[in-house]
Design a protein around this motif. Structure first.
Motif: not given
Length: 294
Positions: A234-240
């Motif tokens: 989740f955090y990877a895709h959100l901030y990417l």
């Protein structure tokens, strides 16, 4: 930090607000600092003294009960119902400014950005001792286009909690809108250590020191299907997605934002931020495709 819907976190900040003022102001400030205490106090009062039929119900009791119900509604994603209860609470006691914190959150979760900012700004004004903690306000300011105020809010939050990569990322996003991505990258706030995978890799990405592939490689080190892996995805895709969007790469940004919002949703406030952002970005993309001349 892990940002739960109830407003609590699982990591304490590095600063402690100092309390001043009268006894009544102190009680209100305490409720603002720990919003769940408002609801817990109402529950305890109800248990000790019985139902409304057994005793007069004070305005304070009614406000507490409405906030408890609003929190439960928000946890069930019933944000409109939560807002209605919080509206009633403020109608009963317009000076219970801590309620505005909750209403700002549920308004944001419905995409009511401007109204959310009104509540967060009022809460920020009424509780100067708590200003450094208002990261929700900073995020709302970003969506309202108040990039200077947003950047200032995230810089202030850094004085409270200096190991949160998300805070540095949101300040970057505000500054990228104002100054461009190169200057924002060079001015990225140092943080750490943020022990959540892949947060430090994301910090390196925003600072121009690693690639998106390296971020996802860090995520892949976690056991497939584990709660830790799902949170990291989740955090990877959100901030990417946010990073690509800041660089004008809308198609790639939308792919990542959609995965964060729909494939790896989380039961935290940041999960709602992802949903709001993806919905707004998808609507904007659809409008641009239907009218390329816009």
């Amino acid at each position: 930090m892990e940002r739960r819907l109830d407003g609590t976190t699982n990591r304490l900040g590095s600063g402690a607000a100092r309390r001043n003022g009268s006894a009544s102001r102190e009680r209100e400030l305490s409720m603002a600092r720990y919003p769940l205490l408002l609801g817990l106090a109402a529950i305890v009062t109800w248990g000790l003294f019985g139902s409304p039929a057994a005793r007069p119900v004070s305005a304070q009791d009614r406000v507490g009960g409405l906030v408890v119900r609003a929190i439960a509604a928000a946890e069930a994603d019933e944000f409109a119902a939560a807002e209605q209860d919080l509206n009633l609470a403020l109608a009963i006691d317009p000076l219970r400014h801590s309620v505005r914190y909750w209403r700002g959150r549920v308004r944001f979760c419905q995409g009511k950005i401007e109204l959310s900012v009104v509540d967060f700004d009022r809460y920020w004004t009424e509780f100067p001792d708590l200003r450094s903690r208002q990261w929700e306000r900073g995020i709302a300011l970003y969506y309202a286009g108040r990039f200077d105020d947003g950047a200032a809010q995230f810089a202030d939050y850094q004085t409270y909690h200096d190991a949160d990569v998300e805070n540095a990322a949101w300040r970057y996003l505000c500054e990228a809108q104002r100054d461009g991505v190169d200057r924002a990258s060079r001015a990225l706030m140092p943080v750490g250590p943020d022990r959540r995978i892949p947060m430090m890799r994301l910090h390196e990405l925003y600072g121009g020191r690693c690639t998106p592939d390296e971020v996802m490689a860090e995520v892949a080190k976690l056991a497939d299907g584990s709660p830790e892996r799902r949170s990291a995805e989740f955090y990877a895709h959100l901030y990417l997605g946010l990073w690509y969007e800041s660089r004008g790469e809308q198609e790639t940004a939308l792919e990542h934002l959609k995965r964060a919002a729909e494939e790896f949703p989380i039961r935290h406030y940041m999960g709602r931020v992802a949903e709001v952002h993806y919905r707004r970005a998808a609507e904007r993309d659809a409008a641009e495709r239907s009218d390329p001349g816009r």
